[in-house]
Design an enzyme around this catalytic site. Structure first.
Site, PDB file in Angstrom:
ATOM      1  N   GLY A  21      -1.767  -4.001  -4.694  1.00  0.00           N
ATOM      2  CA  GLY A  21      -1.293  -4.008  -3.312  1.00  0.00           C
ATOM      3  C   GLY A  21      -0.535  -2.745  -2.968  1.00  0.00           C
ATOM      4  CB  ALA A  22      -0.738   0.574  -4.474  1.00  0.00           C
ATOM      5  CG  ASN A  23      -3.170  -0.996   0.981  1.00  0.00           C
ATOM      6  OD1 ASN A  23      -3.308  -1.831   0.089  1.00  0.00           O
ATOM      7  ND2 ASN A  23      -3.230  -1.303   2.263  1.00  0.00           N
ATOM      8  N   GLY A  25       3.606  -1.624   2.356  1.00  0.00           N
ATOM      9  CA  GLY A  25       4.803  -2.380   2.001  1.00  0.00           C
ATOM     10  C   GLY A  25       5.477  -1.918   0.731  1.00  0.00           C
ATOM     11  N   GLY A  27       4.447  -2.104  -2.301  1.00  0.00           N
ATOM     12  CA  GLY A  27       3.550  -1.391  -3.197  1.00  0.00           C
ATOM     13  C   GLY A  27       3.419   0.072  -2.838  1.00  0.00           C
ATOM     14  CB  SER A 150       9.645 -14.548  -3.426  1.00  0.00           C
ATOM     15  OG  SER A 150      10.382 -14.982  -2.302  1.00  0.00           O
ATOM     16  CE1 TYR A 175       4.810 -15.553  -0.845  1.00  0.00           C
ATOM     17  CE2 TYR A 175       7.033 -16.397  -0.503  1.00  0.00           C
ATOM     18  CZ  TYR A 175       6.174 -15.347  -0.807  1.00  0.00           C
ATOM     19  OH  TYR A 175       6.689 -14.109  -1.088  1.00  0.00           O
TER      20      TYR A 175
END
Length: 308
Positions: A21-23, A25, A27, A150, A175
């Protein structure tokens, strides 16, 4: 732990990180700060075009950044397997895996293999990815796995008889379940690594309440509007939120089995420090049950003995 910022990250030259998820936020910030310290970062992303856009933006600031985009869809275990096989086949040395990607409170939907989406992406996808890359991380000699949970894990439990939400689905509860599972997994991984005397460290982190697109891309309806308001008035920014996982991934003294989070009352924001997970997440029997179930569901078996 004194106040710690991204400027305190030691030189990471010669080390390779995979950030899921690096693209965007957390990440994206994690990738940016690691690259700034000389790391080679593999951006593991579902959408390669967005990954390329992130790299273009990063290289505008850091022309010499060592960045690479590879496709990884955590909602499809075939994609997870293909990603891991590609890394291994290329002979890529991986020093740190940052299990950062996640999805938050969407309407009920299922992964490619039929798992509830939040449990499948946030836990099972990362469980499988870690298991498939564990030998590569071990070969590093100083490998780490950082699993991002979280503060909402405190409201979680494992719905053993309703994992797919088919009987009843409440987005918040599922979640919280996935983030609770992250804690169980990270701590059980630490225990098993210790038994095997492995060199890999397993750490956990959470960002506090950080404003990212996680809150806006998953929830719908009233929940979406509520989270947009809380993002605006209560949340910290992604730069601050990413500090905990950056600390866990890079600090020389970060110990395996530790949970790193913000050091302020309410766990909303602040400098990273060691925090305590909810008591239920420390239960070995629950962790082992989840581990066995996760191996069964993913088909990925770790070559690590149980700690009991």
């Amino acid at each position: 732990m004194d106040r710690w910022t991204a400027d305190d990250i030691p030189d990471q030259s010669g080390r390779t990180f995979i950030v899921t998820g690096a693209n965007s936020g957390l990440g994206y910030v994690t990738t940016r700060e690691l690259a700034r310290r000389g790391a080679h970062v593999i951006l593991a992303v579902r959408d390669e075009a967005r990954g390329a856009q992130a790299v273009e933006k990063l290289r505008a600031e850091q022309p010499e950044a060592r960045l690479e985009v590879r496709r990884l869809d955590l909602s499809d275990l075939d994609s997870v397997s293909a990603f891991a096989k590609g890394v291994i086949a290329d002979g890529t040395r991986v020093d740190v895996l940052v299990n950062n990607a996640g999805i938050m409170m969407p309407p009920r939907s299922l992964t490619a293999q039929g798992f509830e989406l939040q449990f499948g992406v946030n836990h099972l996808g990362h469980f499988a990815l870690t298991g498939l890359l564990l030998d590569t991380l071990t070969a590093s000699g100083d490998g780490r796995v950082v699993t991002v949970s979280s503060a909402l894990h405190r409201h979680g439990s494992i719905h053993w008889d309703n994992l797919d939400g088919g009987r009843r689905y409440i987005p918040f509860k599922f979640y919280a379940q996935s983030k609770f599972a992250n804690i169980l997994f990270g701590l059980e991984l630490d225990r098993r690594l210790r038994v095997g005397r492995a060199s890999v460290r397993s750490l956990l982190s959470h960002p506090g309440y950080a404003a990212t697109n996680l809150q806006s891309t998953g929830p719908t309806g009233l929940l979406n509007r509520i989270l947009k308001l809380t993002n605006r008035f209560l949340a910290t920014d992604a730069e601050t939120g990413a500090l905990s996982q950056l600390y866990a991934a890079t600090h020389p003294d970060a110990k395996s089995g530790r949970f790193i989070g913000p050091a302020v009352r309410g766990a909303a924001k602040g400098s990273p420090t060691v925090v305590q997970p909810v008591k239920g997440a420390l239960d070995h029997a629950t962790a082992e049950r989840l581990w066995s179930l996760s191996e069964e569901l993913t088909g990925v078996r770790f070559q690590l003995a149980s700690a009991t």
